[in-house]
Design a protein around this motif. Sequence first.
Motif, short mmCIF file in Angstrom:
data_model
loop_
_atom_site.label_atom_id
_atom_site.label_comp_id
_atom_site.label_asym_id
_atom_site.label_seq_id
_atom_site.Cartn_x
_atom_site.Cartn_y
_atom_site.Cartn_z
N ARG A 93 -2.13 -3.19 6.58
CA ARG A 93 -2.43 -4.59 6.27
C ARG A 93 -3.02 -5.29 7.49
NH1 ARG A 93 2.59 -7.13 3.55
NH2 ARG A 93 2.17 -5.30 2.27
N LEU A 94 -2.43 -5.07 8.66
CA LEU A 94 -2.95 -5.70 9.88
C LEU A 94 -4.29 -5.11 10.27
CD1 LEU A 94 -1.58 -7.97 11.56
CD2 LEU A 94 0.01 -6.82 10.03
N ALA A 95 -4.48 -3.81 10.07
CA ALA A 95 -5.76 -3.19 10.41
C ALA A 95 -6.88 -3.77 9.55
CB ALA A 95 -5.67 -1.67 10.23
N ASP A 96 -6.61 -3.91 8.27
CA ASP A 96 -7.62 -4.50 7.38
C ASP A 96 -7.97 -5.92 7.81
OD1 ASP A 96 -7.69 -2.22 5.85
OD2 ASP A 96 -6.33 -2.97 4.31
N THR A 97 -6.96 -6.67 8.23
CA THR A 97 -7.18 -8.07 8.62
C THR A 97 -7.93 -8.17 9.94
OG1 THR A 97 -5.15 -8.70 7.47
CG2 THR A 97 -6.02 -10.24 9.11
N LEU A 98 -7.49 -7.43 10.94
CA LEU A 98 -8.13 -7.51 12.26
C LEU A 98 -9.56 -7.01 12.22
CD1 LEU A 98 -5.11 -6.28 14.40
CD2 LEU A 98 -6.16 -8.55 14.55
N ALA A 99 -9.81 -5.98 11.41
CA ALA A 99 -11.14 -5.37 11.38
C ALA A 99 -12.22 -6.32 10.86
CB ALA A 99 -11.12 -4.10 10.54
N ARG A 100 -11.83 -7.38 10.20
CA ARG A 100 -12.82 -8.32 9.68
C ARG A 100 -13.63 -8.98 10.80
NH1 ARG A 100 -9.55 -11.32 4.73
NH2 ARG A 100 -9.11 -9.39 3.60
N ASP A 101 -13.04 -9.03 11.99
CA ASP A 101 -13.73 -9.66 13.11
C ASP A 101 -14.43 -8.65 14.01
OD1 ASP A 101 -12.91 -12.20 12.35
OD2 ASP A 101 -11.01 -12.03 13.42
N GLN A 124 -9.57 4.53 10.15
CA GLN A 124 -10.23 4.27 8.87
C GLN A 124 -10.88 2.88 8.85
OE1 GLN A 124 -6.89 5.11 6.36
NE2 GLN A 124 -7.34 7.30 6.26
N ALA A 125 -10.18 1.89 9.42
CA ALA A 125 -10.77 0.55 9.49
C ALA A 125 -12.02 0.57 10.36
CB ALA A 125 -9.75 -0.45 10.05
N ALA A 126 -11.98 1.31 11.45
CA ALA A 126 -13.16 1.42 12.32
C ALA A 126 -14.31 2.09 11.59
CB ALA A 126 -12.80 2.21 13.58
N GLY A 127 -13.99 3.11 10.80
CA GLY A 127 -15.03 3.80 10.05
C GLY A 127 -15.73 2.88 9.06
N ARG A 128 -14.96 2.01 8.43
CA ARG A 128 -15.56 1.08 7.47
C ARG A 128 -16.46 0.05 8.15
NH1 ARG A 128 -10.36 1.71 5.19
NH2 ARG A 128 -9.58 -0.16 6.24
N ARG A 129 -16.16 -0.27 9.41
CA ARG A 129 -16.93 -1.30 10.12
C ARG A 129 -17.98 -0.72 11.06
NH1 ARG A 129 -16.72 -6.17 8.07
NH2 ARG A 129 -17.11 -7.08 10.14
N GLY A 130 -18.04 0.61 11.14
CA GLY A 130 -19.00 1.22 12.05
C GLY A 130 -18.63 1.06 13.51
N ILE A 131 -17.34 1.09 13.77
CA ILE A 131 -16.82 0.87 15.12
C ILE A 131 -16.54 2.21 15.80
CG2 ILE A 131 -14.94 -0.23 16.44
CD1 ILE A 131 -16.82 -2.11 14.88
N THR A 132 -16.72 2.27 17.10
CA THR A 132 -16.44 3.48 17.87
C THR A 132 -14.93 3.62 18.10
OG1 THR A 132 -18.56 3.38 19.00
CG2 THR A 132 -16.82 4.68 20.06
N VAL A 133 -14.42 4.82 17.88
CA VAL A 133 -13.01 5.13 18.16
C VAL A 133 -12.95 5.98 19.43
CG1 VAL A 133 -10.92 6.29 17.34
CG2 VAL A 133 -12.39 5.06 15.72
N ARG A 134 -12.17 5.55 20.38
CA ARG A 134 -11.95 6.33 21.59
C ARG A 134 -10.52 6.86 21.59
NH1 ARG A 134 -16.16 6.18 24.80
NH2 ARG A 134 -17.63 4.43 24.73
N TRP A 135 -10.37 8.10 22.10
CA TRP A 135 -9.08 8.79 22.02
C TRP A 135 -8.46 8.96 23.40
CZ3 TRP A 135 -6.67 10.26 17.54
CH2 TRP A 135 -7.42 10.18 16.36
N ALA A 136 -7.20 8.55 23.52
CA ALA A 136 -6.40 8.87 24.70
C ALA A 136 -5.73 10.22 24.46
CB ALA A 136 -5.34 7.80 24.95
#
Length: 400
Positions: A93-101, A124-136
């Motif tokens: 729920r928070l991921a969906d909300t934050l990803a809007r911005d 998954q939220a990043a994928g929908r928004r075309g955002i880069t995911v970086r991994w630690a």
Amino acid sequence: MTFDVRRVRAGYPALAGGYAYLDGAAGTQLPDPVIEAIAGAYRAGLGNSGGAFPASRRADDLEAGCRQAVADVTGGTPEGVILGPNMTTLTYRLADTLARDWAAGDEVVVSRLDHDANVRPWVQAAGRRGITVRWAEVDLSTGELPAAQYDELIGPRTRLVAVTAASNVLGTRPDVAAITAKARAAGALSYVDGVHATPHGPVDMAALGADFYATSAYKWSGPHVGAVVADPGLLRGLRPDRLASQSDQVPYRFERGTLPFADLAGVTAAAEHLAGLDDAAAGSRRDRLLASMAAAERHEQQLFAVLTGGLGSMSHVTLCGRPARRTATVFFTVAGYTPRQVAERLASRGINVWDGHNYAWELTGALGLRDAGSAVRAGLVHYNDRSDVDRLLAAVADLG
């Protein structure tokens, strides 16, 4: 400071059944006060919230009491406590909300140490928004999550850093405060998964630097209720999907549907129960929680030294990871047996442990264990005693 494990164990009716409950990392047993609080709420009669009649006002009071209890456990404020069925649901729920911005070119940082509930919602939220995911990445030889790597991972376009306060399989406690400080310096938010950490010691989300701190009461002797705690001011700037008829006030705008009011009574009782683990603890419930959870942590770590020392001495056992600072949780394999076979053998002797990936999807994959059934997990909580540890060690020794 006093911690009487015999007194603590006497309050858990399930422990009278003769099993060694070393499965606490997946969910703890409930003490009598929690069971009675839930039953008592139903006996008294409950209505939905916001009504003009006493049963409804009782529900309102249980809800307010639960928010205060979660705030006391985490060091947050009740106005910032979002309640829901579990951490996974709330994090989505928070991921969906934050990803809007988020916008193209933005980045999020996740870690391979984390439970998948603090990975997949962000990926998954990043994928929908075309955002880069970086991994630690995890140091696979030690099980540590080096904080220094975040200097390269976090940058001016980082929007969120998701990190666990403790690994649910290796027990690793990364330097969360150092990681969140790097995020804050870059203007990013930090989402800290405290589900596994909360049962094993005092929690201060402000000291951790967590903008969001997630926890699940069923991991600390409560019922199946999840919570995410944040500053109310931060929450007021977020706009989740909600019913038109639902309150737009914080934190209610994040809560979908009717809350389980009787279970909320159980959460409050669980917090009070934890606050009383140390007989000598005094002051506010928050003060008593800090003292009691510190005492519980010392008790767990004393037992854990015996557990890891015993397992480590067995030539047919391989321990996964050796983090310097960890909860009382061990992940291991036994030569000649699949993890499920080990769990079944132990269950036949009245010992409850878990096998499999335990939702540590990325970590078990990185360790090369996931496709082979992963490993066996045994975890200590405050109601475990030396007899539980000795039974496990004897049973595993007999597999050699």
